[in-house]
Write an enzyme that holds these catalytic residues in place. Structure first.
Site, PDB file in Angstrom:
ATOM      1  N   GLU A  92       0.831  -1.205   0.000  1.00  0.00           N
ATOM      2  CA  GLU A  92       0.000   0.000   0.000  1.00  0.00           C
ATOM      3  C   GLU A  92       0.866   1.256   0.000  1.00  0.00           C
ATOM      4  OE1 GLU A  92      -4.309  -1.221   1.809  1.00  0.00           O
ATOM      5  OE2 GLU A  92      -2.905  -0.264   3.186  1.00  0.00           O
ATOM      6  N   CYS A 126      -0.652  -0.432  15.840  1.00  0.00           N
ATOM      7  CA  CYS A 126      -0.438  -0.227  14.408  1.00  0.00           C
ATOM      8  C   CYS A 126      -0.924  -1.430  13.611  1.00  0.00           C
ATOM      9  CB  CYS A 126       1.048   0.012  14.143  1.00  0.00           C
ATOM     10  SG  CYS A 126       1.467   0.155  12.393  1.00  0.00           S
ATOM     11  N   GLY A 169       6.209  -0.874   7.177  1.00  0.00           N
ATOM     12  CA  GLY A 169       7.570  -1.307   7.448  1.00  0.00           C
ATOM     13  C   GLY A 169       8.426  -0.291   8.183  1.00  0.00           C
ATOM     14  N   GLU A 170       9.583  -0.758   8.632  1.00  0.00           N
ATOM     15  CA  GLU A 170      10.587   0.047   9.331  1.00  0.00           C
ATOM     16  C   GLU A 170      11.750   0.311   8.371  1.00  0.00           C
ATOM     17  OE1 GLU A 170      13.185   2.039  11.054  1.00  0.00           O
ATOM     18  OE2 GLU A 170      11.408   1.715  12.312  1.00  0.00           O
ATOM     19  N   SER A 201      11.089   8.029   8.550  1.00  0.00           N
ATOM     20  CA  SER A 201      10.574   7.760   9.889  1.00  0.00           C
ATOM     21  C   SER A 201      11.107   6.428  10.398  1.00  0.00           C
ATOM     22  CB  SER A 201       9.041   7.732   9.859  1.00  0.00           C
ATOM     23  OG  SER A 201       8.513   7.433  11.134  1.00  0.00           O
ATOM     24  N   SER A 224       9.650   7.733  15.932  1.00  0.00           N
ATOM     25  CA  SER A 224       8.399   7.360  16.599  1.00  0.00           C
ATOM     26  C   SER A 224       8.694   7.000  18.048  1.00  0.00           C
ATOM     27  CB  SER A 224       7.757   6.176  15.866  1.00  0.00           C
ATOM     28  OG  SER A 224       7.404   6.545  14.554  1.00  0.00           O
ATOM     29  N   ASN A 300      -5.159   6.782  15.363  1.00  0.00           N
ATOM     30  CA  ASN A 300      -6.136   6.493  14.317  1.00  0.00           C
ATOM     31  C   ASN A 300      -6.795   5.145  14.574  1.00  0.00           C
ATOM     32  OD1 ASN A 300      -5.724   8.834  12.582  1.00  0.00           O
ATOM     33  ND2 ASN A 300      -3.682   7.989  12.244  1.00  0.00           N
ATOM     34  N   CYS A 342      -1.766   7.343   9.516  1.00  0.00           N
ATOM     35  CA  CYS A 342      -0.653   6.750  10.257  1.00  0.00           C
ATOM     36  C   CYS A 342      -1.095   5.509  11.030  1.00  0.00           C
ATOM     37  CB  CYS A 342      -0.099   7.797  11.215  1.00  0.00           C
ATOM     38  SG  CYS A 342       1.296   7.238  12.195  1.00  0.00           S
TER      39      CYS A 342
END
Length: 351
Positions: A92, A126, A169-170, A201, A224, A300, A342
């Protein structure tokens, strides 16, 4: 098979020279590749037929992404795409568009790209983290997300202005591929996006932050944080690893000293979890006076049990930070109703 979107411009140049052609042929590939969006090497007619044939025979391809599903927010400002990449995997990607502010500026078209399918960090609030980790994306697959939206924008007479690595992902857990994509996208013979228009991020992988600081790039960094102490952070980010809150904040300060780029600390605000006045004061004591900025993100909706704080609590949290001398803003919400905000990305087709 090698995707041309994987190659840095200097690598493209070496390739055509090694094949016995003049170096200017590299630019005859690069210019249409990033501005005309060909789907195949034969879509670049200015190249000699013989060169196109040699590229094809050698296994060079143009791996454009294929749109599987599109969802647009009610206001039309946010578009979420489920894309099939050239290797058959799906990811996505989100486009967020912003009008000029009342005090000036220009319209912005920001693309939020993914660097992995799923995520191993396991943040409990998340949706991507709850998927688990599937695989790292190659640089060409990161680039193709940008190219896909760039082509859509070009059809409307618009262009990409900003890029954030805040999708699935990171990024620091896929460092080499992520940084290759950044260098391709910012190269003046590549996509040509200004370095200062990119933000990466991270959940706080300090080794990655240290490497990024040494790259001599003028890109933004967002960390984060989500909690001012290790006990609470471990509950929210179970796989946070050995890096303490103090280590993470220090790495942000070091990044600022090395690059001169202000660091943003992302803080997902959750009712009854990390939104109390006491926690706000604790966070302020950690961050005041170091030139950082806090981006407050009222949580969210996801499939989890966490609730969004009331507007009163959000305002109180913000005011405590401000009165303590910490720069902060409450994030402008985009795409929540289409699960494009987010912490909401995953590869399900819903809506």
């Amino acid at each position: 098979m090698t995707d041309l979107y994987r190659l840095l411009p200097e690598e493209m140049e070496k390739l055509v020279i090694d094949m016995g052609y003049d170096r200017y042929r590299a630019d005859q590939i690069l210019l249409p590749l990033y501005y005309k969006f060909p789907k195949d090497i034969n879509d670049i007619p200015q190249l000699p037929k013989k060169l196109r044939e040699e590229f094809t025979e050698a296994g060079y391809t143009i791996g454009s992404a294929k749109e599987i599903h599109r969802v647009v927010s009610d206001d039309g400002d946010t578009t979420k795409l489920l894309l099939e990449l050239s290797d058959g995997s799906s990811v996505e990607t989100v486009l967020m568009q912003y009008e000029p502010t009342k005090i000036g500026g220009h319209p912005r078209s920001t693309i939020c790209v993914s660097t992995q399918i799923g995520c191993a960090m396991g943040c409990v609030f998340c949706a991507t983290g709850q998927m688990g980790f599937e695989t790292n994306l190659k640089a060409e697959h990161i680039v193709s997300q940008v190219i896909h939206f760039a082509e859509l924008l070009e059809q409307r007479g618009e262009h990409v202005t900003n890029l954030v690595f805040m999708g699935m992902g990171e990024p620091m857990a896929n460092y080499d591929e992520m940084i290759r994509a950044v260098k391709i996208l910012t190269h003046d013979r590549g996509f040509g996006l200004g370095q200062r228009h990119i933000t990466i991020s991270t959940i706080g992988i300090t080794s990655g932050i240290e490497k990024l600081a040494e790259e001599n790039l003028q890109i933004g960094l967002a960390i984060s944080l989500h909690a001012p102490n290790n006990e609470l952070r471990k509950k929210l980010v179970p796989t946070a690893g050995p890096n303490s809150v103090e280590d993470i904040i220090k790495s942000g300060r070091d990044y600022f000293k090395k690059t001169g780029r202000r660091v943003t600390f992302e803080y997902a605000l959750m009712e009854g979890v990390n939104d109390s006045p006491e926690i706000a004061h604790e966070l302020a004591r950690l961050l005041r006076g170091n030139g950082s900025h806090v981006n407050i993100i009222p949580i969210n909706p996801t499939a989890g049990d966490f609730k969004r704080p009331s507007e009163k609590n959000v305002l109180e949290f913000e005011q405590i930070l401000r009165k303590s001398g910490v720069n902060c803003t409450v994030r402008v919400e985009k795409g929540t109703e289409i699960s494009a905000a987010c912490g909401q990305l995953r590869t399900d087709i819903v809506g």
